[in-house]
Each structure stands twice: as structure tokens, then as C-alpha cells.
Design an enzyme around this catalytic site. Structure first.
Site, mmCIF file in Angstrom:
data_model
loop_
_atom_site.group_PDB
_atom_site.id
_atom_site.type_symbol
_atom_site.label_atom_id
_atom_site.label_comp_id
_atom_site.label_asym_id
_atom_site.label_seq_id
_atom_site.Cartn_x
_atom_site.Cartn_y
_atom_site.Cartn_z
ATOM 1 N N ILE A 30 0.827 -1.219 0.000
ATOM 2 C CA ILE A 30 0.000 0.000 0.000
ATOM 3 C C ILE A 30 0.854 1.257 0.000
ATOM 4 O O ILE A 30 0.314 2.367 0.033
ATOM 5 C CB ILE A 30 -0.939 0.030 1.224
ATOM 6 C CG1 ILE A 30 -0.125 -0.087 2.519
ATOM 7 C CG2 ILE A 30 -1.981 -1.065 1.134
ATOM 8 C CD1 ILE A 30 -0.971 0.027 3.779
ATOM 9 N N GLY A 33 8.625 3.667 -0.332
ATOM 10 C CA GLY A 33 9.504 4.791 -0.038
ATOM 11 C C GLY A 33 10.949 4.369 -0.089
ATOM 12 O O GLY A 33 11.277 3.253 -0.500
ATOM 13 N N GLY A 36 11.789 1.198 1.960
ATOM 14 C CA GLY A 36 11.253 -0.086 1.536
ATOM 15 C C GLY A 36 9.780 0.050 1.194
ATOM 16 O O GLY A 36 9.369 1.012 0.559
ATOM 17 N N LYS A 53 5.676 -2.467 7.911
ATOM 18 C CA LYS A 53 6.731 -1.715 7.230
ATOM 19 C C LYS A 53 7.980 -2.587 7.191
ATOM 20 O O LYS A 53 8.558 -2.899 8.226
ATOM 21 C CB LYS A 53 7.002 -0.408 7.981
ATOM 22 C CG LYS A 53 8.080 0.473 7.390
ATOM 23 C CD LYS A 53 8.217 1.743 8.228
ATOM 24 C CE LYS A 53 9.310 2.641 7.714
ATOM 25 N NZ LYS A 53 9.455 3.867 8.541
ATOM 26 N N ASP A 147 10.442 15.103 10.244
ATOM 27 C CA ASP A 147 10.039 14.787 8.866
ATOM 28 C C ASP A 147 8.533 14.972 8.711
ATOM 29 O O ASP A 147 7.844 14.109 8.160
ATOM 30 C CB ASP A 147 10.457 13.360 8.507
ATOM 31 C CG ASP A 147 10.481 13.134 6.995
ATOM 32 O OD1 ASP A 147 10.426 14.135 6.246
ATOM 33 O OD2 ASP A 147 10.546 11.979 6.556
#
Length: 896
Positions: A30, A33, A36, A53, A147
Site C-alpha cells: 500500500i 519509499g 522499503g 513496514k 520529517d
């Protein structure tokens, strides 16, 4: 590293020991980046929907990747807040970490990608409010996200806002690492290595950029190279909202977040009280937005499904298409698809043709691979595996399979097999897989990730270089600090050794003086006894002589009296005897008085001379005491002068070490900046070459495509010519019939010949016009293509030149700032050294004054004590009757 095995025992508790491939099933990609991929998955034990993730820690920078995973896991374990992503565990499998978190529908950037338009202000306020609450929680615990962007702000089904992706986060504030995504970076992060540290205010800047991103679909400077954007952010003014349609409250909020100076930027708690996020808004604003997005995604996925199914059915009926057929059908399909997307976009605000085309190309490639395998089962499986609930299944060929129950084909030869039907039923019943990210968006992310690998590697290499430079500076600073600590410890030990030696020397001197005084006292006592014995012996001798003299005198007197009495014959014998006895008594009495007087004189002489001798001994002792105190004070002065010389020497050595260390630190900093600037220049030149190659490749493709385009346009002109010919033929037939009807029969032959000639002439004119149109079209298209390509080349050259100038300006600014920083550091060191030397000289002066004062006071006290002692001795001598003692002249020398 085997599953569940961690070499470091301190980190073993961070990871679960089970096999993640057995626990988590039905994985569907889904997101993608630099780290991974993120997968939708189901926990087979609890039947819970989660997001996984996957992060690999093999290959290059293996240790660095592993440390990043450790840091992110430790960070996630500490988070307990409704507006931060919920952490569920981490597993290890084949050098890959499975980071398991709660599942969210998608990110705020997915909303922009799906609707292809900015969000409404009330929607931005709701998302910003949730993100601010998460940031306030982080900042209250001295954490920094580092971030913040729309892609890292996730949304759940009930409309809850969640902060995610803590791979760049820091558990300490302030920090000084170069991390984050370029377009959202705060200026102080870009300048972190050059100017100092930063704190949670950088998240506020990133939030302001995110607001602009949600309001304008892209962050500021997004059309610029990422590296150039860094240089622009570092030295230019803060961006603002461009459109005037936004309220003053929203504009003020963004401007408040994007204050250039961190100290003027508000804290997250302060922003939570801002009118933009505090004002009233509908409770279901995010829920409604999510529902609209899910509907749009479902419509887009259904459209993609129908498009791919049509292609599959056409190929299954007609077999492989030749190249011309493919071109024609692609053109027709593109036209119809554009019409469909335009119609659909006006109703649902879903992605434009460009997005779906990208998905189409990737899907077509994967389908062609399946078709080439020649397996009808695979074709049927693909055509019947589209999920009506927007589930995504990522295959290695990047095809996203959907299950669509409403599109079953009645033809038995095209129905899926029983296993495929059961699989479709499984996906159809799994209604919990809701998403606001379309399959084409995930496909595009994967392709962009693959295509931009070079640029991403360049940026990650640049970040890695900046972090490595920071580590080198910190390592050197720590080394220099340890060296300075060792130097100061050495100096401190030297001072302590000197103080101990001085104390020992004074103690030895004191002992030697004490022994000397004791020896002098003993010698004085012996001298006094010897002196007394000498006086006593002399007095005894004098007394003996005196007694012998008296005896002789007594005999003489006795004989003389006897002679006188013997001559006097008249005196009776008895009277003579009485007179002799009386004279003898008188003589004895006189001699006794003389003896007593002599003894008295001897005793007085003895006492007086003993007193005088004691006074001389006391004066001699005073002289020794004066000599001792002079020796002690001179020793102290010598020691103090040696100590002062040592302190000055230590200060000089410390000064040399400080200047040498500052020079080393500044040299390393300048070397790193030169290396950084060289890398930045190389990256920019490499980027320029890549852009030029891409433009050249595009122009070559346009030139290759031009004959095909010209063929299409020629066919259009030919068709127009054919239509004109048909019209003229119809007109000719109508005119011929009309003239034949109204003219006599004898003129028909002439009329027919005349009309035939006229038709031939007009067709010849049309043919000439056709040839001229073709030639003009060919020339104009070639010229237009050349002009367009030349304009693109010129625009690219100007853009690259501007970016190069921006880089040069940024590097010049950094160099000037670094030189100014070095000058400030040098001035600060000079001031510190000068102030320390002044304090040292003042201390030396004060110690010398104190030593001189101590010397004067001790000598004064000694003289006063000695004078009192002599005065007391003399007073006592006066009381004893020795008033005529010789007064001792004291030395007039003043040792002060």
C-alpha cells in the site's frame, strides 16, 4: 542474522521471536519509499488488520541501517498518544525488519493525489489540529519528529489524524543532524552542521510547509531540484500562500509557522490556541472527506478494471495485434479514456488521465507477460481478481489485482476457475480493507521509486555525507575536549605537586630550625653552666686567697700586738692577756665583716654576670629567631615566585593548546565544507547532465514519433480531401442531371464534355491544394517541433543556470558565515585568554602583596615580642637591683 537472533543482548527485548511470515498473511503493498515498502496485512492469530513496514538492513551501510531500525523501534515504543501511530511490535526475518503498526487508510497527500485539487480550508484546519496535538505531545517529551509532511500525516476510518514515519525522529532536543525531506526542511536543519543546533521548532516550520502543500497540492519550490531547494530555503525569505482565496486566519497561521528565525517561531502548544485550529468546524469534516475519497478511489479502480478487462477480452478474441493496429487502438482508447476521465473528474475529482495512463502502461506490461506465458488460467485469474473493496495485491511485475463481483462474464470459456472464484470470494468478504489510495497511485509510487533511484541515492548520499561530517566534527571536538581535560589535569597535578613540595620543604625547614633552636638552647644552657662554674671557681679562689691573706694579716697583727705588749712592761700580764684577747676579737670581727662583704660582692657579681649572660643568650636567641623567620619568609617568597612562574608557563601552554585546537577544529570544518561544496557541485553537474540527457531522450522520442504523427495528420488531410472530392462528385452529378434536364438533347454531349473538363480542373486544383497542404503541414510541424525543442532546451539551460547560480550563492553564503563564525570563535578565544591572563596576573599581584604583608606582620610581631621579652627581662633585673646592666642595642635593620 537468523530470525529472532540479535547479537546485541541489550536490544534483544526490542524484537519478537516469532516468524512474521506465519503470523501475518494476505500482505498487499500500500506504499513505497526509500526505506522499503508498507503492506496491508492480517494477523492470523488475532484476525487484526495491521500495517507492516519492511526495512532491509543488508547490503551497503548495513550497520547504519540496523542502527536506524533500532532507533525507530525504541522511539515507537515510547509513544502513547491518540495522534501518533500505534506500535504493535517488530520482527526479524532474513535481514529484514517487520515493523508492525496500526493500519490507516492513507495519508493527507493521498487526498491531494486522488482529488487532484487542494483541500478546503476547514479540512486543512482539522488535519493541522490533529498533527499539532501529536507534535505537542512529542515536544513535551523533548522529542523531535524531523520529517513532518502530508505524506507522514495519516488518517483512520473514524477521521483520527496520526503522525507516522519516525525514522528521522530524535529523542533529544536540541539536536544537530541533517535529516528530513528537502522541501519541508527548516533553514536551521539545512545549516545544522554549519551554525549549531535546533529544537522542536523545526517541526513547526515543516507543518507550515505542509499547510501550503495541502492548500496548493505541492510544497513550495517543488518544481525545483531537491538540492537546489535546500540552497533556496537556506538563504531566501520564507514562503507564503499564493492565492487570495484563503482567510487571513489561515494566512496568519502559515506565516506564524514559517518565521525565519527559530526564536520567533511559536511552540506547538501556542499554535494549538491559534484561531485557525481553534475555531469551530463541523465534527464530521474529516469523516466526510475520507468517505468522498474512498468513493473516488473505488470509481477510479473500477474504471481501471473495465479498461484492462476490455484489453484482455480483445486479445483473447483477436490474438496479438500488429503494430499499426496497436497504434490506432491506443490512440482511440486514449481519446475515449480522456473523455471518460474528464467526465468522471468533473463529478468526483479523481486523478487525471496522466495518472491512470501510468497505471495502464504498467498493467499492460504485466498482462502482456501473462499473455506470453500462454496460460488461459492466468488470464482468467487476472481478469477476475479485482477487489471491489479497493484491496491492493502487489505482484513482482507491479500489477495490482482487484476482485470485481459485478463484472462476471456469462461466457463459459472466459469464466475463472473454481480456485480463482474462491480467491475472489475471499477478497470480496474482506470488507475491512478500506483505503484512500488508488492502485494507480501505488503503481506510480513504485515506478517513481525505481526511476528516481539515482536521485534518491544522491540525496541519501548527501545526507549521509552531512551526518558523517557532523560525526567527524563531534569526534574531533570530543578528542580535543579529552586532550584539554588531560592537559588541565596534568597542570592541576603539577600545581598540587608544587604545593606539596613547598609544604614539605617548609616543614623540613621548620624542623631544622626547631632542631637548631633546641641545639642552641642546649649549648646556651651548657655555656651558662660553664660560665657560672667559672665565676664560682674564681670566687672560690678569690675567697681562699682572701682568707689566707686574712690569716697572714691576723698573724702579723697578733705578733705586732704581742711585741708592743712585750715592750710595755708596765702592763700587767692579765691585762695584757685581756688586751690581746680583745684585739684578737676585734680583728676576727673585722675579718669576718670583710669576708661577709667579699661574699656579698661575689654573690652580687655572680648574679649580675649571670643575668648579663642570660640577656646575651636571649639576644642571641632573638638573632637566631630573626634569622629563621628571614629564612622562612625568603623560602616562601622563592616558592611563590616559582609557583607564579609555573602558572604563567601553564597559562602559555594552555593558550598554545587552545589556539592549536581551535585551528584544528576550524581547519576540519573548512575541509568538510570544501568537500561538501565539491560534492554539491558534482551533484548539481550530474543533475544537469541527467536533465539534459532526459530532454535529449525526449526530443529523440519526439523525432521518432514525428513520422507517425505526420502520418496521422496526413491521413486526416487525405480524409478531408476525400470528403471534398465526394462532395464535388455529388455536386457534379446534381449539376449534370440538372443541366441535362433543362438543356436540349443535342447539347448534352457538349455539356457533358464541359462539365467533365470543369470537374477535372477542380480536382486538379484540389490535388494541388492537397499536395500544398501536405507540404505546408510537414514544414510547419517540423519547424514547430524544432522551435519547441529549442525553446525547451533554452528554458532548461536557463533553469539549470539559475540553479547553479543559486548553488554558488548558497556556498558563498555558507563560506562567509563559516569564516565569520571562525572569526567570532577566534575573538572569543582571544578575549577568554586575555581575561584569564589578566586574572592570573591579578592573582599573582594579590598573592605577592599578601606575602609581603605577611612578611611585615610576622617580622613586626617578632620584634614586638622580642622587645617585650627584653623589656620584661630588664624590668625584672631592675626589681632584682641590676639597674646598671648594659643595654643591648637592637639591630635597626628592617627586613620588611
Amino acid at each position: 542474522m537468523r530470525r529472532g537472533l540479535v547479537k546485541d543482548p541489550d536490544n534483544a527485548d526490542l524484537f519478537c521471536k516469532e516468524d512474521p511470515e506465519r503470523i501475518f498473511v494476505d500482505l498487499h503493498e500500500i506504499g513505497h519509499g526509500s526505506f522499503g515498502a508498507v503492506y496491508f496485512a492480517t494477523n492470523s492469530t488475532t484476525n487484526e488488520i495491521v500495517a507492516v513496514k519492511k526495512m532491509s538492513y543488508s547490503g551497503k551501510q548495513m550497520n547504519e541501517k540496523w542502527q536506524d531500525i533500532i532507533k525507530e523501534v525504541k522511539f515507537l515504543q515510547q509513544l502513547k498518544h491518540p495522534n501518533t501511530i500505534e506500535y504493535k511490535g517488530c520482527y526479524l526475518k532474513d535481514h529484514t525488519a517487520w515493523l508492525v503498526m496500526e493500519y490507516c487508510l492513507g495519508s493527507a497527500s493521498d487526498l491531494l493525489e486522488v482529488h487532484k485539487k487542494p483541500l478546503q480550508e476547514v479540512e486543512i484546519a482539522a488535519i493541522t489540529h490533529g498533527a499539532l496535538q501529536g507534535l505537542a505531545y512529542l515536544h513535551s517529551h523533548n522529542m523531535i519528529h524531523r520529517d513532518i509532511k502530508a505524506g507522514n500525516i495519516l488518517l483512520t476510518e473514524p477521521g483520527q489524524v496520526k503522525l507516522a514515519d519516525f525514522g528521522s525522529a530524535s529523542k533529544s532536543s536540541p539536536a544537530n543532524s541533517f535529516v528530513g525531506t528537502p522541501y519541508w526542511m527548516a533553514p536551521e536543519v539545512i545549516l545544522a552542521m554549519d551554525e549549531g543546533q535546533y529544537d522542536g521548532k523545526i517541526d513547526i516550520w515543516s507543518l507550515g510547509i505542509t499547510c501550503i502543500e495541502l492548500a496548493e497540492r505541492k510544497p513550495p519550490l517543488f518544481n525545483m531540484n531537491a538540492m537546489s531547494a535546500l540552497y533556496h530555503i537556506a538563504q531566501n525569505e520564507s514562503p507564503t500562500l499564493q492565492s487570495n482565496e484563503w482567510t487571513d486566519s489561515f494566512k496568519g497561521f502559515v506565516d506564524y509557522c514559517l518565521q525565519k528565525l527559530p526564536q520567533e517561531r511559536p511552540a506547538s502548544l501556542e499554535l494549538l490556541r491559534h484561531d485557525f485550529v481553534w475555531r469551530e468546524r463541523p465534527a464530521r469534516v474529516l469523516i466526510d472527506l475520507i468517505q468522498r475519497t474512498k468513493d473516488a478511489v473505488r470509481e477510479l479502480d473500477n474504471l481501471q478494471y473495465r479498461k484492462m478487462k476490455k484489453i484482455l477480452f480483445q486479445e483473447s478474441r483477436n490474438g496479438p495485434l500488429n503494430e499499426s493496429q496497436e497504434d490506432d487502438e491506443d490512440s482511440e482508447h486514449g481519446t475515449s479514456l480522456t473523455r471518460k476521465m474528464d467526465s468522471l473528474g468533473s463529478n468526483h475529482s479523481i486523478p487525471s488521465t496522466s495518472v491512470s495512463t501510468g497505471s495502464q502502461s504498467s498493467s499492460v506490461n504485466s498482462i502482456q507477460e501473462v499473455m506470453e506465458d500462454g496460460s488461459p488460467d492466468l488470464i482468467m485469474s487476472f481478469s477476475c481478481s479485482f477487489d471491489s473493496t479497493s484491496s491492493l495485491v502487489h505482484k513482482k511485475d507491479h500489477a495490482f489485482i482487484r476482485d470485481e463481483a459485478d463484472h462476471r462474464d456469462p461466457r463459459p470459456e472466459l469464466r475463472p476457475t473454481q480456485s480463482v472464484q474462491s480467491q475472489a470470494l475471499h477478497y470480496r468478504t474482506r470488507e475491512r480493507f478500506a483505503t484512500i489510495k488508488s492502485a494507480s497511485l501505488v503503481t506510480r509510487q513504485i515506478h517513481e521509486h525505481e526511476q528516481e533511484n539515482e536521485l534518491r541515492e544522491q540525496m541519501s548520499g548527501y545526507k549521509r555525507m552531512r551526518r558523517q561530517h557532523q560525526k567527524q566534527l563531534i569526534a574531533l571536538e570530543n578528542k580535543l575536549k579529552a586532550e584539554m581535560d588531560e592537559h588541565r589535569l596534568k597542570l592541576q597535578k603539577e600545581v598540587e605537586t608544587h604545593a606539596n613540595n613547598a609544604s614539605i620543604e617548609l616543614e623540613k625547614l621548620s624542623k631544622r630550625q626547631f632542631v637548631g633552636m633546641d641545639k642552641e638552647a642546649k649549648v646556651a644552657a651548657a655555656d651558662e653552666r660553664r660560665f657560672q662554674q667559672q665565676i664560682i671557681a674564681q670566687q672560690k679562689k678569690d675567697l681562699t686567697s682572701f682568707l689566707e691573706s686574712q690569716k697572714k694579716q691576723y698573724k702579723i697583727c697578733k705578733e705586732k700586738i704581742k711585741e708592743e705588749l712585750n715592750e710595755d712592761h708596765s702592763t700587767p700580764k692579765k691585762e695584757k692577756q685581756e688586751r690581746i684577747s680583745k684585739h684578737k676579737e676585734n680583728l676576727q670581727h673585722t675579718q669576718a665583716e670583710e669576708e661577709a662583704q667579699l661574699l656579698s660582692q661575689q654573690r652580687l657579681y655572680y648574679e649580675k654576670n649571670c643575668r648579663l649572660f642570660k640577656r646575651k643568650i636571649m639576644i642571641k636567641r632573638h638573632e637566631v629567631e630573626q634569622q629563621h623567620i628571614r629564612e622562612e619568609l625568603n623560602k616562601k617568597r622563592t616558592q611563590k615566585e616559582m609557583e607564579h612562574a609555573m602558572l604563567i608557563r601553564q597559562d602559555e601552554s594552555t593558550r598554545e593548546l587552545e589556539y592549536r585546537q581551535l585551528q584544528m577544529l576550524q581547519k576540519l570544518r573548512m575541509d568538510l565544507i570544501r568537500l561538501q561544496h565539491q560534492t554539491e557541485l558534482e551533484n548539481q553537474l550530474e543533475y544537469n547532465k541527467r536533465r539534459e540527457r532526459e530532454l535529449h531522450r525526449k526530443h529523440v522520442m519526439e523525432l521518432r514519433q514525428q513520422p507517425k504523427n505526420l502520418k496521422v495528420m496526413e491521413m486526416q488531410i487525405k480524409k478531408q480531401f476525400q470528403d471534398t472530392c465526394k462532395v464535388q462528385t455529388k455536386q457534379y452529378k446534381a449539376l449534370k442531371n440538372h443541366q441535362l434536364e433543362v438543356s436540349p438533347k443535342c447539347e448534352h454531349k457538349t455539356i457533358l464534355k464541359s462539365l467533365k473538363d470543369e470537374q477535372t480542373r477542380k480536382l486538379a486544383i484540389l490535388a494541388e491544394q492537397y499536395e500544398q497542404s501536405i507540404n505546408e503541414m510537414m514544414a510547419s510541424q517540423a519547424l514547430r517541433l524544432d522551435e519547441a525543442q529549442e525553446a525547451e532546451c533554452q528554458a532548461l539551460r536557463q533553469q539549470l543556470q539559475q540553479e547553479m547560480e543559486l548553488l554558488n550563492a548558497y556556498q558563498s553564503k555558507i563560506k562567509m558565515q563559516t569564516e565569520a563564525q571562525h572569526e567570532r570563535e577566534l575573538q572569543k578565544l582571544e578575549q577568554r585568554v586575555s581575561l584569564r591572563r589578566a586574572h592570573l596576573e591579578q592573582k599573582i599581584e594579590e598573592e605577592l602583596v599578601a606575602l609581603q604583608k605577611e612578611r611585615s606582620e610576622r617580622i613586626k610581631h617578632l620584634f614586638e615580642r622580642q622587645e617585650r621579652e627584653i623589656e620584661t627581662f630588664d624590668m625584672e633585673s631592675l626589681r632584682m637591683g641590676f639597674g646598671n646592666l648594659v643595654t643591648l642595642e637592637y639591630p635597626k635593620e628592617d627586613y620588611r
